[in-house]
Design an enzyme around this catalytic site. Structure first.
Site, short mmCIF file in Angstrom:
data_model
loop_
_atom_site.label_atom_id
_atom_site.label_comp_id
_atom_site.label_asym_id
_atom_site.label_seq_id
_atom_site.Cartn_x
_atom_site.Cartn_y
_atom_site.Cartn_z
N HIS A 19 0.85 -1.23 0.06
CA HIS A 19 -0.07 -0.12 -0.10
C HIS A 19 0.80 1.32 0.23
CE1 HIS A 19 -2.79 3.18 1.48
NE2 HIS A 19 -3.90 2.58 0.95
N GLY B 5 3.54 -13.67 -11.86
CA GLY B 5 3.22 -14.75 -11.13
C GLY B 5 2.29 -14.84 -10.10
N GLY C 39 -1.03 -14.37 -10.78
CA GLY C 39 -2.59 -14.41 -11.54
C GLY C 39 -3.15 -15.86 -11.21
#
Length: 405
Positions: A167, A355, A357
């Site tokens: 974040h 890598g 998904g």
């Protein structure tokens, strides 16, 4: 007369050993379970008490996945739901899925996952479970559930750290992308002259700016997928399951992937019934199908076809995404759903893959009580199958008052 009396006594003495006291006790010790249970201290009663005293949950499912034996620990873990008819109970969908896999393969299955607890007014931290399903015979399957919440809590601490860092990275990465776009605009000049040294510098600056823009965009996708994966793994509670129209999902996926497919002249073909409905999170299901289609496009050659096939039965909806790409080697199939694992590192870098998904797809399927499978071989393409429930989710049974307190 006297002889008759002696013979009678002799026969009585010979007949007496036929039912000695010790033999009767031994006979009772090997009575069937159904007869033992009638006694106050029968072994059947002791077995049931032993099962009820275990800290691990135990559920035995019959051939139709109906729970025929449940101990209090399994009820406390929320492994039961109210059935379709009033007053009936049903096992959690994940238990039914595991039982079905065990019956089909004959091999025991073990899995660890987080189950959300009460949606309001209860504990917010998910319940970590290690599930182990074993076949008792050709029809009945026993599922053992062990509480591993503490180890999962430590894993959540690590995930929270990743989420917080990701974040915080979003702002500087966004700034890098804006600066790279500004550099691209500033270096977008007319065709330079061959003898112009300044033009060579501008060409180099533009090349570097393009590279910065490409890498910052890739890092931005990585950060977004890390945040998405963190949410799916339990950092945030799952939304309430709702009916999701698969027609909308397919249309949304085709719209999201149209630009990428057109760039490689890849056609996306859809086949399946209309008006089908699954139950879960609309955005998560769309994300899972989009990741599968984008993955198929990324690993397919130009001028090929990516097929999307939808099948439906009474309980499940299965969606197949088939490509004509490079395929997956056998040693990689069991690992492609791991985070950051890529079967072809060079190809993944060229396509901008992160890598994550397929790991996201797996977590979405698991959170919905389904699963994702793959069938592939090198050079022959791949078929990914996403299986999701076609029935409304059952309501949880209320916990005993001692557990709720």
């Amino acid at each position: 007369m006297g002889g008759g009396f002696v013979i009678a006594r002799r026969r009585t003495a010979e007949a007496a050993p036929a039912k000695p006291v010790g033999t009767v006790k031994k006979g009772r010790a090997i009575e069937p379970d159904g007869e033992q249970g009638s006694g106050k201290h029968g072994l059947k009663g002791l077995g049931r008490k032993s099962l009820d005293s275990l800290r691990v949950g135990v559920v035995v499912l019959d051939a139709e996945d109906h729970p025929v034996l449940v101990n209090p620990a399994a009820r406390a873990m929320g492994l039961l739901r109210s059935g379709g008819a009033p007053g009936t109970i049903a096992a959690h969908p994940i238990l039914r899925t595991l039982a079905g896999q065990v019956r089909r393969t004959g091999v025991r299955r073990e899995v660890e996952l987080d189950l959300p607890r009460g949606r309001a007014g209860g504990a917010t931290a998910p319940l970590g479970l290690h599930l182990r399903a074993v076949a008792l015979n050709s029809t009945h399957v026993a599922v053992e559930a062990a509480d591993v919440t503490e180890s999962h809590r430590l894993a959540r601490v690590r995930r929270d750290f990743v989420a917080n860092v990701s974040h915080e990275l979003k702002t500087p990465i966004g700034a890098l992308q804006l600066l790279a776009e500004a550099l691209l605009d500033a270096t977008d000049l007319p065709e330079p002259k061959p003898d112009d040294e300044q033009s060579e510098d501008l060409i180099a600056a533009r090349r570097f700016a393009e590279r910065i823009h490409h890498e910052s965009a890739r890092m931005g996708r990585l950060v977004n997928e890390l945040l998405e994966l963190t949410r799916l793994q339990g950092a945030e509670p799952l939304p309430s399951p709702e009916p999701v129209a698969m027609d909308w999902v397919v249309a949304e996926v085709v719209d999201r992937t149209r630009t990428t497919a057109s760039a490689k002249r890849i056609e996306i073909r859809y086949e399946g019934p209309r008006g089908t409905t699954v139950y879960g999170s609309e955005s998560q299901i769309a994300t899972a199908v989009t990741n599968l289609v984008e993955n198929a496009i990324a690993y397919s050659s130009e001028d090929t076809v990516v097929s999307v096939l939808l099948r439906q039965d009474e309980d499940w909806i299965e969606l197949d995404v088939t490509d004509q790409g490079i395929g997956i080697a056998g040693q990689d199939i069991d690992r492609i759903f791991e985070r950051f694992y890529r079967a072809d590192q060079a190809r993944s870098r060229s396509t901008g893959g992160t890598g994550l998904g397929l790991a996201i797809v797996k977590h979405i399927a698991t959170n919905h009580g389904g699963r994702v499978d793959v069938v592939s071989s090198p050079g022959e393409g791949s078929t990914f199958t996403l299986r999701l429930p076609a029935r409304p989710p059952e309501n949880r049974l209320p916990l005993p008052p001692a557990i709720e307190n």
